[in-house]
Design a protein around this motif. Structure first.
Motif, mmCIF file in Angstrom:
data_model
loop_
_atom_site.group_PDB
_atom_site.id
_atom_site.type_symbol
_atom_site.label_atom_id
_atom_site.label_comp_id
_atom_site.label_asym_id
_atom_site.label_seq_id
_atom_site.Cartn_x
_atom_site.Cartn_y
_atom_site.Cartn_z
ATOM 1 N N PRO A 70 -100.545 17.844 73.216
ATOM 2 C CA PRO A 70 -100.261 17.116 73.222
ATOM 3 C C PRO A 70 -98.545 16.857 72.858
ATOM 4 C CG PRO A 70 -101.875 16.474 72.422
ATOM 5 C CD PRO A 70 -102.205 18.365 71.924
ATOM 6 N N GLY A 71 -98.089 15.699 73.609
ATOM 7 C CA GLY A 71 -96.553 15.759 73.202
ATOM 8 C C GLY A 71 -97.029 15.192 71.797
ATOM 9 N N GLY A 72 -95.122 14.868 71.689
ATOM 10 C CA GLY A 72 -94.714 15.031 70.731
ATOM 11 C C GLY A 72 -92.243 14.598 70.221
ATOM 12 N N LYS A 73 -92.371 14.699 69.478
ATOM 13 C CA LYS A 73 -91.348 14.956 69.242
ATOM 14 C C LYS A 73 -91.061 16.571 68.401
ATOM 15 C CE LYS A 73 -87.892 11.865 67.607
ATOM 16 N NZ LYS A 73 -87.493 10.336 66.932
ATOM 17 N N ASN A 74 -91.269 17.797 69.283
ATOM 18 C CA ASN A 74 -90.493 18.209 68.918
ATOM 19 C C ASN A 74 -89.174 18.642 69.410
ATOM 20 O OD1 ASN A 74 -93.660 18.951 67.986
ATOM 21 N ND2 ASN A 74 -94.455 19.474 69.992
ATOM 22 N N ALA A 75 -88.486 20.367 68.213
ATOM 23 C CA ALA A 75 -87.437 20.556 68.555
ATOM 24 C C ALA A 75 -87.443 21.873 68.413
ATOM 25 C CB ALA A 75 -86.565 19.802 68.007
ATOM 26 N N ILE A 76 -86.422 22.122 69.122
ATOM 27 C CA ILE A 76 -85.344 23.731 68.464
ATOM 28 C C ILE A 76 -84.653 23.889 67.717
ATOM 29 C CG2 ILE A 76 -87.890 25.131 69.763
ATOM 30 C CD1 ILE A 76 -85.165 25.633 71.753
ATOM 31 N N VAL A 77 -84.345 24.466 67.287
ATOM 32 C CA VAL A 77 -82.789 24.722 66.827
ATOM 33 C C VAL A 77 -82.415 26.114 66.659
ATOM 34 C CG1 VAL A 77 -81.455 24.707 64.745
ATOM 35 C CG2 VAL A 77 -83.057 23.189 65.191
ATOM 36 N N LEU A 78 -80.943 26.344 67.390
ATOM 37 C CA LEU A 78 -80.357 27.485 67.776
ATOM 38 C C LEU A 78 -78.968 27.080 67.012
ATOM 39 C CD1 LEU A 78 -81.162 26.756 71.545
ATOM 40 C CD2 LEU A 78 -81.807 28.935 70.435
ATOM 41 N N ASP A 79 -78.520 28.792 66.865
ATOM 42 C CA ASP A 79 -77.592 29.162 66.356
ATOM 43 C C ASP A 79 -76.627 29.517 67.468
ATOM 44 O OD1 ASP A 79 -75.333 29.968 64.678
ATOM 45 O OD2 ASP A 79 -75.579 32.170 65.059
ATOM 46 N N ILE A 80 -75.226 28.893 68.085
ATOM 47 C CA ILE A 80 -73.832 29.275 68.584
ATOM 48 C C ILE A 80 -74.090 31.383 68.801
ATOM 49 C CG2 ILE A 80 -72.383 28.678 69.594
ATOM 50 C CD1 ILE A 80 -72.723 25.900 68.716
ATOM 51 N N ASP A 81 -72.932 31.650 67.889
ATOM 52 C CA ASP A 81 -72.282 32.452 68.207
ATOM 53 C C ASP A 81 -73.241 33.858 68.187
ATOM 54 O OD1 ASP A 81 -69.619 31.504 69.015
ATOM 55 O OD2 ASP A 81 -69.737 30.788 66.811
ATOM 56 N N ASN A 82 -73.032 34.856 68.860
ATOM 57 C CA ASN A 82 -74.388 35.516 68.800
ATOM 58 C C ASN A 82 -75.273 35.164 69.186
ATOM 59 O OD1 ASN A 82 -71.619 37.694 68.828
ATOM 60 N ND2 ASN A 82 -71.235 36.976 66.845
ATOM 61 N N THR A 83 -76.176 34.008 69.505
ATOM 62 C CA THR A 83 -77.039 33.874 70.034
ATOM 63 C C THR A 83 -78.033 33.394 70.681
ATOM 64 O OG1 THR A 83 -77.211 33.280 67.161
ATOM 65 C CG2 THR A 83 -79.142 32.203 68.149
ATOM 66 N N SER A 84 -76.825 31.824 71.412
ATOM 67 C CA SER A 84 -76.687 31.413 71.747
ATOM 68 C C SER A 84 -75.170 31.113 73.272
ATOM 69 C CB SER A 84 -76.686 29.766 72.026
ATOM 70 O OG SER A 84 -77.372 29.475 71.481
ATOM 71 N N ALA A 103 -83.130 31.234 78.708
ATOM 72 C CA ALA A 103 -84.149 31.134 78.998
ATOM 73 C C ALA A 103 -84.934 30.979 78.252
ATOM 74 C CB ALA A 103 -84.759 32.940 79.684
ATOM 75 N N LEU A 104 -84.960 30.730 76.935
ATOM 76 C CA LEU A 104 -85.720 30.435 76.015
ATOM 77 C C LEU A 104 -85.025 28.877 75.589
ATOM 78 C CD1 LEU A 104 -88.070 31.461 74.540
ATOM 79 C CD2 LEU A 104 -86.263 31.989 72.389
ATOM 80 N N ALA A 105 -84.231 28.777 75.781
ATOM 81 C CA ALA A 105 -83.984 26.801 75.670
ATOM 82 C C ALA A 105 -84.744 26.598 76.680
ATOM 83 C CB ALA A 105 -82.278 26.938 75.065
ATOM 84 N N ARG A 106 -84.470 26.397 77.872
ATOM 85 C CA ARG A 106 -85.150 26.367 78.605
ATOM 86 C C ARG A 106 -85.912 26.014 78.629
ATOM 87 N NH1 ARG A 106 -80.700 28.704 83.187
ATOM 88 N NH2 ARG A 106 -79.347 27.284 83.589
ATOM 89 N N LEU A 107 -86.797 26.468 78.888
ATOM 90 C CA LEU A 107 -88.589 26.920 78.293
ATOM 91 C C LEU A 107 -89.260 25.700 77.716
ATOM 92 C CD1 LEU A 107 -91.304 28.186 78.634
ATOM 93 C CD2 LEU A 107 -91.211 29.408 76.837
ATOM 94 N N ALA A 108 -87.953 25.463 76.831
ATOM 95 C CA ALA A 108 -88.647 24.528 75.392
ATOM 96 C C ALA A 108 -88.261 23.097 75.719
ATOM 97 C CB ALA A 108 -87.851 24.563 73.986
ATOM 98 N N LYS A 109 -87.179 23.254 77.173
ATOM 99 C CA LYS A 109 -86.949 22.059 77.601
ATOM 100 C C LYS A 109 -87.648 21.172 78.715
ATOM 101 C CE LYS A 109 -83.723 18.178 77.367
ATOM 102 N NZ LYS A 109 -83.825 16.979 75.766
ATOM 103 N N ALA A 110 -87.877 22.400 79.063
ATOM 104 C CA ALA A 110 -89.347 21.612 80.110
ATOM 105 C C ALA A 110 -90.932 21.628 79.618
ATOM 106 C CB ALA A 110 -89.207 23.352 80.692
ATOM 107 N N LYS A 111 -90.942 21.965 78.302
ATOM 108 C CA LYS A 111 -91.953 21.860 77.421
ATOM 109 C C LYS A 111 -91.756 20.737 76.778
ATOM 110 C CE LYS A 111 -94.557 25.990 79.054
ATOM 111 N NZ LYS A 111 -95.376 25.473 78.958
ATOM 112 N N GLY A 112 -90.954 19.609 76.699
ATOM 113 C CA GLY A 112 -90.907 18.525 76.353
ATOM 114 C C GLY A 112 -89.722 18.472 74.909
ATOM 115 N N ALA A 113 -89.566 19.671 74.391
ATOM 116 C CA ALA A 113 -88.718 19.665 73.044
ATOM 117 C C ALA A 113 -87.309 19.817 73.759
ATOM 118 C CB ALA A 113 -89.070 21.525 73.018
ATOM 119 N N ALA A 114 -87.316 18.581 72.534
ATOM 120 C CA ALA A 114 -84.678 19.124 72.226
ATOM 121 C C ALA A 114 -84.812 19.902 71.694
ATOM 122 C CB ALA A 114 -84.991 17.744 71.439
ATOM 123 N N VAL A 115 -83.261 20.033 72.394
ATOM 124 C CA VAL A 115 -82.757 21.455 71.718
ATOM 125 C C VAL A 115 -81.819 21.365 71.105
ATOM 126 C CG1 VAL A 115 -81.553 23.492 72.880
ATOM 127 C CG2 VAL A 115 -84.318 22.228 74.042
#
Length: 202
Positions: A70-84, A103-115
């Motif tokens: 079920p949905g909810g306010k899920n999120a992933i967190v990414l570093d930038i340099d040499n990560t994103s 691709a990982l960020a887009r997957l998370a977003k497509a499944k309803g998670a904030a990035v």
């Protein structure tokens, strides 16, 4: 991003500001690592991408399962340099995305998670950083950078940023970075560490 990232001599306007100001926006008179010295410890680009993919593949499997309910306010967190972004290998005014992480960020977003992005870059370069992330295709629900005149340790700032995301009502299901300071401090269900090769890509 660790303080040493701010001292790596990489091309690009954003990186140049970091080199001149240091990670906290202050003059940095300490010795810097030369590109030749750092390059000696870094693998080829192809090896790096293969090593990144070895981490993002299980991360994608985890997110697919974790975000299937079920949905909810899920999120992933990414570093930038040499990560994103490929700061070390292809730094520039518009630094390319690290494709497996994109691709990982887009997957998370497509499944309803904030990035969300949490970086030790200084607020001085917020505008070019946001522009770079957008230009290479990242979804972006929020960007936390080092405040001006802030001298706290990297991990302190990054932990506070994740805590603030949680206080906004999000559950951070995954935190991805290439340095222990990106990941330590809690406030995430799972962490995924990308390679830094003993600090060569920090």
């Amino acid at each position: 991003m660790s303080p040493s990232k701010a001292r790596l001599a990489v091309a690009g306007t954003a990186s140049a500001v970091l080199v001149l100001l240091g990670s906290a926006g202050t003059a940095d008179a300490r010795p810097v690592a030369t590109p030749a010295a750092v390059a000696a410890a870094a693998p080829s680009y192809a090896t790096w991408i293969a090593d990144v993919t070895a981490v993002t593949t299980p991360a994608a499997d985890y997110l697919t399962q974790r975000l299937a309910g079920p949905g909810g306010k899920n999120a992933i967190v990414l570093d930038i340099d040499n990560t994103s972004l490929e700061t070390y290998y292809h730094g520039g005014f518009t630094t390319p995305a690290v494709q497996p992480v994109l691709a990982l960020a887009r997957l998370a977003k497509a499944k309803g998670a904030a990035v969300f992005f949490v970086s030790d870059r200084t607020e001085v370069i917020r505008w070019p950083t946001e522009g770079n992330l957008k230009a290479v295709g990242y979804p972006n629900d929020g960007l936390s950078l080092r405040p001006l005149f802030n001298f706290d340790p990297v991990q302190t700032n990054k932990t506070k940023a994740r805590a603030a995301i949680e206080q906004a009502g999000y559950t951070i299901v995954a935190n991805i970075g290439n340095n222990v300071t990106d990941l330590d401090g809690g406030h995430a269900e799972r962490t995924f560490k990308l390679p830094d090769y003993d600090g060569a890509l920090s």
